[in-house]
Design a protein around this motif. Structure first.
Motif, PDB file in Angstrom:
ATOM      1  N   LEU A  36       0.829  -1.202   0.000  1.00  0.00           N
ATOM      2  CA  LEU A  36       0.000   0.000   0.000  1.00  0.00           C
ATOM      3  C   LEU A  36       0.861   1.249   0.000  1.00  0.00           C
ATOM      4  O   LEU A  36       0.568   2.224  -0.682  1.00  0.00           O
ATOM      5  N   GLY A  37       1.946   1.215   0.760  1.00  0.00           N
ATOM      6  CA  GLY A  37       2.826   2.373   0.815  1.00  0.00           C
ATOM      7  C   GLY A  37       3.891   2.197   1.869  1.00  0.00           C
ATOM      8  O   GLY A  37       3.795   1.327   2.727  1.00  0.00           O
ATOM      9  N   SER A  38       4.891   3.039   1.800  1.00  0.00           N
ATOM     10  CA  SER A  38       6.022   2.897   2.705  1.00  0.00           C
ATOM     11  C   SER A  38       6.099   3.988   3.764  1.00  0.00           C
ATOM     12  O   SER A  38       6.803   3.833   4.747  1.00  0.00           O
ATOM     13  N   GLU A  39       5.389   5.069   3.549  1.00  0.00           N
ATOM     14  CA  GLU A  39       5.430   6.183   4.501  1.00  0.00           C
ATOM     15  C   GLU A  39       4.016   6.605   4.861  1.00  0.00           C
ATOM     16  O   GLU A  39       3.148   6.691   3.995  1.00  0.00           O
ATOM     17  N   VAL A  40       3.819   6.867   6.149  1.00  0.00           N
ATOM     18  CA  VAL A  40       2.520   7.321   6.636  1.00  0.00           C
ATOM     19  C   VAL A  40       2.733   8.643   7.354  1.00  0.00           C
ATOM     20  O   VAL A  40       3.667   8.781   8.154  1.00  0.00           O
ATOM     21  N   HIS A  41       1.882   9.621   7.042  1.00  0.00           N
ATOM     22  CA  HIS A  41       1.978  10.943   7.658  1.00  0.00           C
ATOM     23  C   HIS A  41       0.620  11.349   8.205  1.00  0.00           C
ATOM     24  O   HIS A  41      -0.414  11.058   7.606  1.00  0.00           O
ATOM     25  N   ARG A  42       0.656  12.046   9.306  1.00  0.00           N
ATOM     26  CA  ARG A  42      -0.572  12.613   9.856  1.00  0.00           C
ATOM     27  C   ARG A  42      -0.544  14.122   9.636  1.00  0.00           C
ATOM     28  O   ARG A  42       0.439  14.790   9.963  1.00  0.00           O
ATOM     29  N   VAL A  49      -0.944   8.157   3.149  1.00  0.00           N
ATOM     30  CA  VAL A  49       0.046   7.129   2.837  1.00  0.00           C
ATOM     31  C   VAL A  49       0.646   7.449   1.475  1.00  0.00           C
ATOM     32  O   VAL A  49      -0.084   7.709   0.513  1.00  0.00           O
ATOM     33  N   GLU A  50       1.968   7.434   1.413  1.00  0.00           N
ATOM     34  CA  GLU A  50       2.664   7.634   0.146  1.00  0.00           C
ATOM     35  C   GLU A  50       2.726   6.294  -0.564  1.00  0.00           C
ATOM     36  O   GLU A  50       3.291   5.338  -0.055  1.00  0.00           O
ATOM     37  N   THR A  51       2.086   6.227  -1.737  1.00  0.00           N
ATOM     38  CA  THR A  51       2.025   4.984  -2.504  1.00  0.00           C
ATOM     39  C   THR A  51       2.789   5.160  -3.810  1.00  0.00           C
ATOM     40  O   THR A  51       3.137   6.290  -4.180  1.00  0.00           O
ATOM     41  N   PRO A  52       3.020   4.071  -4.535  1.00  0.00           N
ATOM     42  CA  PRO A  52       3.673   4.193  -5.844  1.00  0.00           C
ATOM     43  C   PRO A  52       2.866   5.050  -6.827  1.00  0.00           C
ATOM     44  O   PRO A  52       3.415   5.569  -7.791  1.00  0.00           O
ATOM     45  N   HIS A  53       1.556   5.231  -6.564  1.00  0.00           N
ATOM     46  CA  HIS A  53       0.697   6.000  -7.473  1.00  0.00           C
ATOM     47  C   HIS A  53       0.398   7.407  -6.953  1.00  0.00           C
ATOM     48  O   HIS A  53      -0.416   8.117  -7.537  1.00  0.00           O
ATOM     49  N   GLY A  54       1.030   7.773  -5.842  1.00  0.00           N
ATOM     50  CA  GLY A  54       0.784   9.085  -5.260  1.00  0.00           C
ATOM     51  C   GLY A  54       0.251   8.968  -3.839  1.00  0.00           C
ATOM     52  O   GLY A  54       0.130   7.879  -3.284  1.00  0.00           O
ATOM     53  N   ARG A  55      -0.061  10.085  -3.259  1.00  0.00           N
ATOM     54  CA  ARG A  55      -0.505  10.151  -1.865  1.00  0.00           C
ATOM     55  C   ARG A  55      -1.997   9.843  -1.757  1.00  0.00           C
ATOM     56  O   ARG A  55      -2.814  10.431  -2.464  1.00  0.00           O
ATOM     57  N   VAL A  56      -2.345   8.907  -0.859  1.00  0.00           N
ATOM     58  CA  VAL A  56      -3.741   8.571  -0.616  1.00  0.00           C
ATOM     59  C   VAL A  56      -4.086   8.921   0.827  1.00  0.00           C
ATOM     60  O   VAL A  56      -3.223   8.909   1.706  1.00  0.00           O
ATOM     61  N   GLN A  57      -5.339   9.236   1.035  1.00  0.00           N
ATOM     62  CA  GLN A  57      -5.821   9.487   2.392  1.00  0.00           C
ATOM     63  C   GLN A  57      -6.528   8.226   2.879  1.00  0.00           C
ATOM     64  O   GLN A  57      -7.308   7.620   2.142  1.00  0.00           O
ATOM     65  N   VAL A  58      -6.254   7.835   4.115  1.00  0.00           N
ATOM     66  CA  VAL A  58      -6.870   6.655   4.715  1.00  0.00           C
ATOM     67  C   VAL A  58      -7.586   7.087   5.984  1.00  0.00           C
ATOM     68  O   VAL A  58      -6.980   7.718   6.861  1.00  0.00           O
ATOM     69  N   THR A  59      -8.871   6.749   6.064  1.00  0.00           N
ATOM     70  CA  THR A  59      -9.674   7.086   7.240  1.00  0.00           C
ATOM     71  C   THR A  59     -10.340   5.819   7.762  1.00  0.00           C
ATOM     72  O   THR A  59     -11.142   5.204   7.046  1.00  0.00           O
ATOM     73  N   PHE A  60      -9.996   5.435   8.987  1.00  0.00           N
ATOM     74  CA  PHE A  60     -10.605   4.259   9.609  1.00  0.00           C
ATOM     75  C   PHE A  60     -11.919   4.635  10.273  1.00  0.00           C
ATOM     76  O   PHE A  60     -12.125   5.785  10.677  1.00  0.00           O
ATOM     77  N   ARG A  72     -11.768   4.016   4.574  1.00  0.00           N
ATOM     78  CA  ARG A  72     -12.009   4.678   3.290  1.00  0.00           C
ATOM     79  C   ARG A  72     -10.660   5.165   2.779  1.00  0.00           C
ATOM     80  O   ARG A  72      -9.893   5.803   3.501  1.00  0.00           O
ATOM     81  N   VAL A  73     -10.415   4.874   1.519  1.00  0.00           N
ATOM     82  CA  VAL A  73      -9.190   5.310   0.859  1.00  0.00           C
ATOM     83  C   VAL A  73      -9.593   6.279  -0.246  1.00  0.00           C
ATOM     84  O   VAL A  73     -10.443   5.963  -1.073  1.00  0.00           O
ATOM     85  N   VAL A  74      -8.983   7.455  -0.235  1.00  0.00           N
ATOM     86  CA  VAL A  74      -9.204   8.432  -1.305  1.00  0.00           C
ATOM     87  C   VAL A  74      -7.906   8.491  -2.099  1.00  0.00           C
ATOM     88  O   VAL A  74      -6.853   8.862  -1.571  1.00  0.00           O
ATOM     89  N   THR A  75      -8.002   8.095  -3.364  1.00  0.00           N
ATOM     90  CA  THR A  75      -6.825   8.003  -4.221  1.00  0.00           C
ATOM     91  C   THR A  75      -6.408   9.387  -4.731  1.00  0.00           C
ATOM     92  O   THR A  75      -7.171  10.353  -4.605  1.00  0.00           O
ATOM     93  N   PRO A  76      -5.227   9.490  -5.332  1.00  0.00           N
ATOM     94  CA  PRO A  76      -4.785  10.775  -5.881  1.00  0.00           C
ATOM     95  C   PRO A  76      -5.732  11.338  -6.937  1.00  0.00           C
ATOM     96  O   PRO A  76      -5.792  12.553  -7.136  1.00  0.00           O
ATOM     97  N   THR A  77      -6.499  10.460  -7.598  1.00  0.00           N
ATOM     98  CA  THR A  77      -7.442  10.928  -8.620  1.00  0.00           C
ATOM     99  C   THR A  77      -8.783  11.328  -8.012  1.00  0.00           C
ATOM    100  O   THR A  77      -9.672  11.783  -8.731  1.00  0.00           O
TER     101      THR A  77
END
Length: 134
Positions: A36-42, A49-60, A72-77
């Motif tokens: 999913l990604g290698s870096e997580v930022h708040r 989460v920084e992913t190979p396709h760009g930054r996604v937002q993750v909300t539990f 919920r995952v919101v993709t860069p698009t």
């Protein structure tokens, strides 16, 4: 549109509360789901989460005692992907259940690939949790 879900699960020899506490913390995502990604930022109250396709937002889902880890995952698009995830108590152990859904336009090969990736992530989670305190 064809709707399809695959329920992928793994049993883990750890109590539900331990698994839940580990998985609900987004900072642990790179440890058990590195694809999913290698870096997580708040940023404020949001997790990214920084992913190979760009930054996604993750909300539990809000923290709860039922083991519900839907997110919920919101993709860069801007695409919104809802991911059902549960940690179920099985006596003193747990079952982690991930519902993989076919996305719009997803081919059979793509769905099979995603299933393999999620299955590997669940196996990694099992290994981490059964090795001791993460």
């Amino acid at each position: 549109m064809t709707h399809e879900s695959r329920h992928l699960s793994v049993f883990v020899a750890r109590p539900q509360r331990d698994l839940y506490a580990f998985v609900v913390d987004p900072r642990n995502l790179p440890r058990w789901a590195p694809g999913l990604g290698s870096e997580v930022h708040r940023v404020d109250d949001a997790w990214f989460v920084e992913t190979p396709h760009g930054r996604v937002q993750v909300t539990f889902a809000p923290r709860n005692d039922l083991g519900v880890l839907d997110h919920r995952v919101v993709t860069p698009t801007g695409e919104v992907v809802d991911v059902p995830l549960r940690v179920l108590a099985v006596g003193d152990e747990s079952e982690v259940v991930f519902t993989l859904r076919r996305g719009a336009g997803m081919t059979d090969d793509e769905l099979d690939r995603d299933e393999q990736l999620v299955t590997a992530d669940l196996a990694r989670l099992k290994q981490i949790m059964e090795a001791g305190t993460p």
